[in-house]
Design a protein around this motif. Structure first.
Motif, short mmCIF file in Angstrom:
data_model
loop_
_atom_site.label_atom_id
_atom_site.label_comp_id
_atom_site.label_asym_id
_atom_site.label_seq_id
_atom_site.Cartn_x
_atom_site.Cartn_y
_atom_site.Cartn_z
N LYS A 78 -14.36 28.92 3.13
CA LYS A 78 -12.90 28.98 3.25
C LYS A 78 -12.21 27.77 2.61
O LYS A 78 -10.99 27.75 2.49
CB LYS A 78 -12.51 29.06 4.73
N MET A 79 -12.99 26.76 2.25
CA MET A 79 -12.37 25.56 1.67
C MET A 79 -11.86 25.83 0.26
O MET A 79 -12.43 26.64 -0.47
CB MET A 79 -13.42 24.44 1.58
N PRO A 80 -10.81 25.15 -0.15
CA PRO A 80 -10.45 25.21 -1.57
C PRO A 80 -11.55 24.54 -2.40
O PRO A 80 -12.30 23.72 -1.87
CB PRO A 80 -9.14 24.44 -1.66
N LEU B 104 0.85 -1.19 0.00
CA LEU B 104 0.00 0.00 0.00
C LEU B 104 0.88 1.24 0.00
O LEU B 104 1.86 1.31 0.74
CB LEU B 104 -0.86 0.03 1.26
N THR B 105 0.48 2.23 -0.82
CA THR B 105 1.22 3.49 -0.88
C THR B 105 0.27 4.62 -0.48
O THR B 105 -0.85 4.67 -0.97
CB THR B 105 1.73 3.75 -2.31
N VAL B 106 0.73 5.49 0.40
CA VAL B 106 -0.06 6.66 0.78
C VAL B 106 0.73 7.91 0.45
O VAL B 106 1.86 8.09 0.93
CB VAL B 106 -0.41 6.64 2.29
N GLU B 107 0.15 8.75 -0.40
CA GLU B 107 0.70 10.09 -0.62
C GLU B 107 -0.06 11.04 0.26
O GLU B 107 -1.29 11.01 0.26
CB GLU B 107 0.49 10.54 -2.07
N SER B 108 0.64 11.90 0.98
CA SER B 108 -0.04 12.80 1.90
C SER B 108 0.81 14.03 2.15
O SER B 108 2.03 13.93 2.20
CB SER B 108 -0.31 12.07 3.23
N PRO B 109 0.16 15.19 2.31
CA PRO B 109 0.92 16.38 2.69
C PRO B 109 1.60 16.21 4.05
O PRO B 109 2.54 16.93 4.35
CB PRO B 109 -0.14 17.49 2.74
N SER C 290 -9.73 12.30 0.60
CA SER C 290 -8.75 11.35 0.08
C SER C 290 -9.35 10.65 -1.14
O SER C 290 -10.57 10.56 -1.27
CB SER C 290 -8.35 10.33 1.15
N ASN C 291 -8.50 10.21 -2.03
CA ASN C 291 -8.95 9.49 -3.24
C ASN C 291 -8.13 8.22 -3.37
O ASN C 291 -7.02 8.14 -2.88
CB ASN C 291 -8.65 10.27 -4.54
N LYS C 292 -8.68 7.27 -4.09
CA LYS C 292 -7.88 6.13 -4.52
C LYS C 292 -7.36 6.45 -5.92
O LYS C 292 -8.14 6.70 -6.83
CB LYS C 292 -8.75 4.87 -4.55
N LEU C 293 -6.04 6.46 -6.07
CA LEU C 293 -5.46 6.75 -7.38
C LEU C 293 -5.46 5.51 -8.26
O LEU C 293 -5.58 5.59 -9.48
CB LEU C 293 -4.02 7.25 -7.23
N GLY C 294 -5.28 4.37 -7.63
CA GLY C 294 -5.24 3.10 -8.35
C GLY C 294 -5.17 2.02 -7.29
O GLY C 294 -5.21 2.32 -6.10
N ARG D 128 -4.28 8.65 -2.22
CA ARG D 128 -3.82 10.02 -2.07
C ARG D 128 -4.66 10.71 -1.00
O ARG D 128 -5.87 10.86 -1.15
CB ARG D 128 -3.92 10.79 -3.38
N HIS D 129 -3.97 11.12 0.06
CA HIS D 129 -4.63 11.87 1.13
C HIS D 129 -4.39 13.36 0.87
O HIS D 129 -3.26 13.80 0.72
CB HIS D 129 -4.01 11.47 2.48
N LEU D 130 -5.51 14.12 0.78
CA LEU D 130 -5.38 15.54 0.42
C LEU D 130 -5.41 16.46 1.63
O LEU D 130 -4.63 17.39 1.73
CB LEU D 130 -6.52 15.92 -0.54
N ASP D 131 -6.37 16.19 2.53
CA ASP D 131 -6.52 17.13 3.64
C ASP D 131 -7.38 16.50 4.74
O ASP D 131 -8.08 15.52 4.49
CB ASP D 131 -7.19 18.41 3.14
N TYR D 132 -7.29 17.07 5.91
CA TYR D 132 -8.08 16.64 7.07
C TYR D 132 -7.81 15.16 7.39
O TYR D 132 -6.80 14.62 6.95
CB TYR D 132 -9.59 16.89 6.85
N GLY D 133 -8.69 14.53 8.16
CA GLY D 133 -8.48 13.13 8.50
C GLY D 133 -9.13 12.67 9.79
O GLY D 133 -9.09 11.49 10.12
#
Lengths: 320, 320
Positions: A263-265, A53-58, A139-143, A148-153
């Motif tokens: 205020k959200m993007p 499993l791979t997680v991309e996150s800020p 968050s999204n599933k890229l594949g 990919r975790h974008l924000d919050y949690g």
């Protein structure tokens, strides 16, 4: 319930049902923190077995090379906490999965959108073995195996009981929160799960629904004066639905939802992402069940009804 | 009003304001029958001047080589009957056009969609010189001076007075109907123009509105069970709006609208055609004014309100 492992030092064994944007993210965080996690994943089994499993996150990327992945629930050990992170549109498989996956004293934690999802789970495992969690996450599933975790949690936890009788904060809520907090996942407690679910619908019903009907991101929905009026009047109906069901949502909470969204993007809602991918929309959990329960309790919800009919038509022909 | 030419044998001079699918069709039929017709057409002036008007119709194609076309109202003679056949979204030009175009005893016949269109005209020419006509026709403009008539064609006439006080059937209604009937246009009379307009909205509000929001023709809207529920509940609100304004629409009329639509061939509504061509939608005349008047009269019209907001947003970004 007595033997559910309650102490902070007793390890709890987790299962993730649905290794996608939500289940994959939280499961990977838990495993990285040393928790034993077993992942059920049908479509992505081969890739996850080979590549992990791979997680991309800020907050920092990470990869788990070795994960306990399964395509068949029969191969999984009984678990103390079974996290249901499927889309609600797949809930017809739960009856087949949950009973065998759950330890005799285990609990199910439902990390799904909408209303009534705990009732569905309770019919398979019993009404005193279910918790609900509300996820505040982008968050999204890229594949397969790629999150990919974008924000919050954060997750807000609450105990379920039949008819959503409030249970306060229980020891097993604290035990589960302990594991998540070790994994750097912010946790909150709700003493009244039904109130928490209705409050989340204050945002989810107008923004998910109108994002599909109006082909718009959150920024347009909140700034355009006409769509904002639609948002606000739908929110008022959600509050009326909650009130009919015995739950009072304060006006200041509704105001906060609006100012937070300002205020959200610009953000594509989960329902809009599903629509664009031609996946089934979570209309019943997010709109249909609240509409039916609010109406049955005596509320008048005509705008929710119209939005429900519209989404049902759009979803049907989107996938035709 | 006394000297409006009432007798069948006295010729009446007609002006057409807006030589498109409606004005071009009816004007051409009148001229072919020997009526003197003057056509105002700004964008299509050159083509119509040189090539005349062509009507394709299942009732027989025809072409008028010579038509009295104008691009400037100052060049037109005063007329006895000025037919307003612009889209309501262009009504801001009426104040400049109508007073000079109208004979001192002439009348304006408003062949537009929606509610309140006669009020707009009356403010320029006076409240006793306006008639309304409801067109039951399928026709398109194929190009400058080229009209395609698909089906139907009847006009239902009614006298206007301030506050839509019912006027019964007047002599000038009969005189105008005489000219149209000579031109083989089926005519009906309405003793109460406001009731007629609300009745037409029973169809126009749900089908025009939902055709845009749901990207659908009439056949899908009437057969799909969810969109049909939306149609029927919107129709119920239109009936409630009419009732608040003092006009009772019988349930059997609503039933007839549904069964008639079931039998129609699949049909793109005029609002959907406008949307696809990225023209402004007639939202205010068809939905906004009925919504405001019904609400002001005490009706609760939440689904019409939501549909109004949705269409306004979709229209704005469609043309952005």
């Amino acid at each position: 319930m007595a033997s559910f492992p309650l102490s902070a030092s007793t390890p709890r064994r987790y299962a993730i049902v649905g290794t996608g944007a939500i289940g994959g993210y939280y499961g990977a965080k838990l495993q990285r923190a040393g928790v034993e996690v077993h992942f059920l994943t049908r479509s992505d089994y081969e890739v996850i077995r080979q590549e992990g499993l791979t997680v991309e996150s800020p907050e920092g990327n990470f990869r788990l090379g070795e994960v306990r992945a399964y395509r068949d629930v029969a191969d999984m050990p009984p678990c103390d906490v079974v996290i249901v992170a499927l889309k609600t549109t797949q809930n017809q498989v739960l009856g087949e999965l949950l009973p065998s996956l759950l330890n005799s004293d285990g609990v199910v934690l439902v990390l799904q959108n909408g209303l009534g999802v705990e009732d569905e789970v309770a019919q398979w495992v019993g009404g005193d073995r279910v918790l609900g969690g509300l996820c505040f996450i982008c968050s999204n599933k890229l594949g397969p195996g790629q999150i990919r975790h974008l924000d919050y949690g954060a997750i807000a936890l609450g105990e379920y009981r039949p008819n959503y009788k409030p249970q306060g904060v229980t020891q097993r809520m604290r035990a589960i929160a302990h594991d998540f907090e070790r994994a750097e996942i912010p946790m909150q407690f709700h003493e009244d799960l039904l109130l928490a679910r209705w409050k989340k619908l204050v945002w989810n019903i107008p923004f998910n629904g109108l994002s599909v009907v109006l082909d718009a991101k959150t920024d347009r929905l909140i700034t355009d004066s006409n769509s904002r009026q639609a948002v606000e009047s739908l929110m008022a109906e959600v509050v009326a639905g909650a009130r009919a069901c015995g739950r009072e949502i304060p006006g200041v909470f509704v105001e906060e939802m609006l100012t937070t969204t300002e205020k959200m993007p610009p953000y594509l809602t989960s329902m809009k992402l599903d629509f664009e991918a031609k996946r089934p929309l979570e209309i019943e959990a997010i709109l249909g069940t609240p509409l039916r329960r609010g109406t049955a309790a005596g509320a008048s919800l005509p705008q929710m009804a119209l939005l429900y009919q519209q989404l049902t038509v759009l979803d049907r022909y989107n996938r035709a």
